[in-house]
Design a protein around this motif. Structure first.
Motif, mmCIF file in Angstrom:
data_model
loop_
_atom_site.group_PDB
_atom_site.id
_atom_site.type_symbol
_atom_site.label_atom_id
_atom_site.label_comp_id
_atom_site.label_asym_id
_atom_site.label_seq_id
_atom_site.Cartn_x
_atom_site.Cartn_y
_atom_site.Cartn_z
ATOM 1 N N ARG A 189 51.744 10.049 52.997
ATOM 2 C CA ARG A 189 53.084 9.309 53.178
ATOM 3 C C ARG A 189 53.919 9.823 52.201
ATOM 4 O O ARG A 189 53.956 9.121 50.985
ATOM 5 C CB ARG A 189 53.141 7.741 53.448
ATOM 6 N N SER A 195 56.165 5.514 58.789
ATOM 7 C CA SER A 195 55.816 6.788 59.671
ATOM 8 C C SER A 195 56.583 8.119 59.089
ATOM 9 O O SER A 195 56.503 8.806 59.546
ATOM 10 C CB SER A 195 56.561 6.554 60.958
ATOM 11 N N THR A 201 56.305 17.856 63.551
ATOM 12 C CA THR A 201 55.147 17.581 63.678
ATOM 13 C C THR A 201 54.131 18.550 64.665
ATOM 14 O O THR A 201 54.942 19.783 64.734
ATOM 15 C CB THR A 201 55.177 16.501 65.017
ATOM 16 N N ASP A 222 48.928 9.388 64.045
ATOM 17 C CA ASP A 222 50.052 9.740 64.823
ATOM 18 C C ASP A 222 50.631 8.314 65.638
ATOM 19 O O ASP A 222 49.961 7.474 65.458
ATOM 20 C CB ASP A 222 49.436 10.605 65.961
ATOM 21 N N ALA A 223 51.744 8.816 66.081
ATOM 22 C CA ALA A 223 52.430 7.563 67.053
ATOM 23 C C ALA A 223 52.476 7.826 68.381
ATOM 24 O O ALA A 223 53.456 7.428 69.112
ATOM 25 C CB ALA A 223 53.888 7.447 66.464
ATOM 26 N N THR A 227 52.337 13.924 67.854
ATOM 27 C CA THR A 227 53.138 13.421 66.542
ATOM 28 C C THR A 227 52.637 13.390 65.332
ATOM 29 O O THR A 227 52.805 12.811 64.405
ATOM 30 C CB THR A 227 53.637 11.943 66.846
ATOM 31 N N GLN A 231 50.369 12.362 57.617
ATOM 32 C CA GLN A 231 49.390 11.322 57.215
ATOM 33 C C GLN A 231 48.059 11.476 57.759
ATOM 34 O O GLN A 231 48.200 11.762 58.958
ATOM 35 C CB GLN A 231 50.176 10.028 57.729
#
Length: 317
Positions: A189, A195, A201, A222-223, A227, A231
């Motif tokens: 991060r 995020s 991405t 991911d989200a 994505t 991280q």
């Protein structure tokens, strides 16, 4: 008696005149409003903002204008392959870019000159010990290429807080900002946002799903679909529930170091009832070394591909 004095003494005429004037003044507002166009409901706010802006000191106006991206900044962003500041786009690695990035990875010490690259290895240098991980390039080329590109500073990235563009090693000096005992440690991060990422991405990949059957699996955070950014996490034990959601792209064997990081003291959670996941003294990545693993050519035989079946990690003593 003169005419002037006679007029002044006539109360009926004075009263009639006053009455006529009052009737006229009473009708004017109604006539005026009926002739107006409908009022802009947002007009007062816009007028107020314009007055405030006009009243601001020149120094503040200049700072506000300086924060706006210039044409030169936008052009630089496009040249670096980055989306405009404030936006995130899917930017997968093409064949040419992948080859250029992997060509920059130095061979592991002692590798013969005639060796063929088989895979890649990452070593995280921290104050509590080194974490050594084997990367799964054959099964997750996008995730591994992205990881190597960021680690070596081979793809420009945008600081999510300052919006500056950099080509420096991304992971150096970042910390393991989220740690959960017997579950994961997480890093990558770059900013203050939960995020935050490099400004782009990459697509989700299948990878070696069996990685999550054992401890030490490296997986992308991911989200949602496609994505993945910068991280990632490393598991402390098997986590079959993670299969199919987070691209696995490697396996780490330094379990004792991972446990030290995961079990470190945490800050109290911000909300009662929530788990404590923020380390009181986060462990920092002092350096991240990437090397190419090779096998010597024996005749014209091709180097074997990485095995699909992953042996379980040794049990901690």
């Amino acid at each position: 008696m003169t005419q002037k004095s006679s007029h002044m003494l006539n109360p009926d005429r004075r009263l009639l005149k006053l009455l006529s004037l009052s009737i006229v003044f009473a009708l004017i507002p109604g006539l005026s409003s009926s002739c107006k166009a409908p009022r802009d409901p947002d007009l007062d706010r816009r007028i107020a903002e314009a007055r405030i802006t006009k009243a601001l000191p020149k120094s503040i106006k200049k700072r506000a204008k300086d924060k706006e991206p210039t044409k030169a900044a936008k052009a630089k962003s496009e040249d670096e392959g980055l989306p405009p500041a404030g936006s995130v786009e899917l930017r997968p690695y093409g064949d040419a870019e992948r080859k250029a990035i992997l060509a920059a990875v130095p061979p592991k010490a002692g590798t013969p000159a005639d060796a063929k690259v088989l895979n890649y290895e990452a070593t995280f240098v921290t104050s509590v010990g080194d974490i050594v991980c084997a990367l799964d390039y054959a099964e997750a080329p996008q995730a591994v290429t992205n990881f190597i590109a960021l680690a070596l500073g081979k793809r420009a990235w945008r600081d999510p807080d300052t919006k500056d563009i950099a080509r420096t090693p991304f992971y150096k000096n970042l910390s393991f900002h989220r740690t959960i005992k017997d579950f994961i440690i997480q890093t990558g991060r770059p900013g203050t946002g939960a995020s935050s990422g490099p400004g782009w991405t990459i697509p989700r990949e299948s990878g070696i799903a069996e990685r999550y059957d054992a401890s030490g699996a490296m997986g992308m955070v991911d989200a949602g679909e496609d994505t993945h950014g910068s991280q990632f996490f490393i598991t402390l034990r098997g986590q079959k529930s993670l299969k199919g959601k987070y691209t696995p792209f490697g396996r780490c064997t330094s379990m004792e170091v991972l446990k030290v990081i995961a079990n470190a003291e945490k800050e109290p959670p911000a909300n009662p009832g929530k788990s404590a996941t923020k380390p009181l003294k986060p462990v920092r990545i002092d350096a991240l070394r990437i090397v190419a693993l090779s096998s010597s050519k024996q005749g014209a035989e091709e180097a074997p591909s990485p095995p699909k079946a992953i042996p379980p990690p040794p049990k901690a003593k």
